[in-house]
Design a protein around this motif. Sequence first.
Motif, mmCIF file in Angstrom:
data_model
loop_
_atom_site.group_PDB
_atom_site.id
_atom_site.type_symbol
_atom_site.label_atom_id
_atom_site.label_comp_id
_atom_site.label_asym_id
_atom_site.label_seq_id
_atom_site.Cartn_x
_atom_site.Cartn_y
_atom_site.Cartn_z
ATOM 1 N N GLN A 41 74.007 42.456 57.409
ATOM 2 C CA GLN A 41 73.555 43.843 57.386
ATOM 3 C C GLN A 41 73.438 44.341 58.820
ATOM 4 O OE1 GLN A 41 71.282 45.978 54.199
ATOM 5 N NE2 GLN A 41 69.617 45.065 55.326
ATOM 6 N N ASP A 67 82.486 41.943 53.095
ATOM 7 C CA ASP A 67 81.171 42.277 52.538
ATOM 8 C C ASP A 67 80.129 42.588 53.619
ATOM 9 O OD1 ASP A 67 79.241 42.690 50.607
ATOM 10 O OD2 ASP A 67 78.695 40.570 50.475
ATOM 11 N N ASN A 69 77.327 45.200 55.084
ATOM 12 C CA ASN A 69 76.442 46.302 54.725
ATOM 13 C C ASN A 69 76.081 47.095 55.983
ATOM 14 O OD1 ASN A 69 76.048 45.603 51.860
ATOM 15 N ND2 ASN A 69 75.012 43.804 52.690
ATOM 16 N N ARG A 93 79.802 48.493 52.758
ATOM 17 C CA ARG A 93 78.921 49.247 51.861
ATOM 18 C C ARG A 93 77.980 50.038 52.752
ATOM 19 N NH1 ARG A 93 79.177 50.916 46.545
ATOM 20 N NH2 ARG A 93 77.146 51.868 46.059
ATOM 21 N N HIS A 94 78.103 51.341 52.709
ATOM 22 C CA HIS A 94 77.383 52.211 53.628
ATOM 23 C C HIS A 94 76.126 52.747 52.957
ATOM 24 C CE1 HIS A 94 76.532 55.703 56.181
ATOM 25 N NE2 HIS A 94 77.262 55.144 57.101
ATOM 26 N N ASN A 95 74.990 52.587 53.632
ATOM 27 C CA ASN A 95 73.713 53.119 53.150
ATOM 28 C C ASN A 95 73.215 54.126 54.164
ATOM 29 O OD1 ASN A 95 71.229 53.669 52.070
ATOM 30 N ND2 ASN A 95 70.451 51.578 52.173
#
Length: 263
Positions: A41, A67, A69, A93-95
């Motif tokens: 992450q 994978d 983040n 995976r963009h938050n």
Amino acid sequence: MNASSTGRSFGSCLPNWRELYKAREIKAEDVALKLIQPGQQIYIDSGVSEPQAIVKAMVEYAKAMIDVNIIQFLCLRDKQYFDESFGAQDVFRHNAFFIGADSLREAVKKGGADYTPIYLSDIPVLFKQRRIHLDTAIILVSPPDMHGNCSFGANVDIVKPIADSAERVIAEINPFVPRTHGDSFIHMDKIDHWVYNDSNDLLEFNYDPPNEVATSIARHISMLVEDESTLQMGIGTIPNTVLQYLENKKHLGVHTEVFSDGV
């Protein structure tokens, strides 16, 4: 041609700093190919302080990554971590804590990215208390000054507590980054790896002209603002447009984390 040769340096730098910290210098592509591991992450600096060379390399070498983040407060550029031509949308995976770029908004709508609604002031404590674990913080800073301190520049927001909380800090050092004063510095000793980039000027952000709906909303909001009010301006077309209709108000105050062009 570098910033110094164009007369665009922003403050005094530590002499020979690149030689002094040479052991930790890497190439932008090394971030993607060597440092970021599967399942990690990472935080990427936001807004105009996006580390452009590193982000470009991450997208170009996306197929070599697995994978990852990404946490980011504000992304201004379109088609990066969700660019199908690079296969990036299958890797990252963009938050987002705030939706800026149109492509990010579309990705969230389609389920290809996440949006976490939260007050800006509440974000630092999530990282300080390790409620959100962060493997790597990728930040943009100025070259170090005579004391070895790099400035976070034009966009400090939440990056300092995040850099303090991350397991590893990777900095893109750009001589075009202005030195801003206050609690807005990180020492070179706290930077694990750094990439030098004098090819990109800082990103700029400009609001598009408001459409009819935004103009109508802004006009109605302005009628609710009384003389001697204190304003807190958010990010977006509507808050910026509201300011156009406050010219006849008197003795207004401003207490805000964001200064848009309208202010």
